[in-house]
Enzyme design. Structure first.
Site, PDB file in Angstrom:
ATOM      1  N   CYS A  24       0.821  -1.212   0.000  1.00 14.52           N
ATOM      2  CA  CYS A  24       0.000   0.000   0.000  1.00 14.52           C
ATOM      3  C   CYS A  24       0.858   1.266   0.000  1.00 14.52           C
ATOM      4  CB  CYS A  24      -0.914  -0.059   1.228  1.00 14.52           C
ATOM      5  SG  CYS A  24      -1.630   1.493   1.728  1.00 14.52           S
ATOM      6  N   CYS A  27       0.178   3.742   2.865  1.00 17.19           N
ATOM      7  CA  CYS A  27       0.697   3.184   4.122  1.00 17.19           C
ATOM      8  C   CYS A  27       2.175   3.536   4.285  1.00 17.19           C
ATOM      9  CB  CYS A  27       0.532   1.665   4.156  1.00 17.19           C
ATOM     10  SG  CYS A  27      -1.179   1.115   4.051  1.00 17.19           S
TER      11      CYS A  27
END
Length: 102
Positions: A24, A27
């Site tokens: 991600c 993230c």
């Protein structure tokens, strides 16, 4: 993991949980921000990263549908939840507003 997780969120020390995934992009952007948040609070806050791919049961239990999702717990109570990347200032302001940490 689940018993350990329960012990963490039930502790007297407030806990910020970061549900993330290694693949991600947002993230990865959030990670250094959380390090700065941790530096700001030192030992008065725990920050725990939970990989949703390795902890699918826990992610399902807390209905994490997207990553990153942050949750803030104090004494076992979820006081806040937010998906997406926030600024260091926004995260710190939320923690101060929602907890006994100043």
């Amino acid at each position: 993991m689940n018993t350990k997780f329960q012990d963490l969120i039930n502790s007297d020390t407030p806990v910020l949980i970061d549900f993330y995934a290694t693949w991600c992009g947002p993230c990865k952007m959030l990670s250094p921000i959380l390090k700065e948040v941790k530096d700001n609070f030192a030992d008065s806050l725990s920050i725990i990263k939970v990989d949703v791919d390795k902890n699918q049961e826990l992610a399902a239990q807390y209905q994490v549908r997207g990553v990153p999702t942050m949750m803030f717990f104090q004494s076992g109570k979820q006081l806040w939840r937010q998906s997406g990347v926030l600024s260091k200032q926004d995260i710190i302001a939320t923690i101060v507003a929602k907890s006994s940490i100043k």
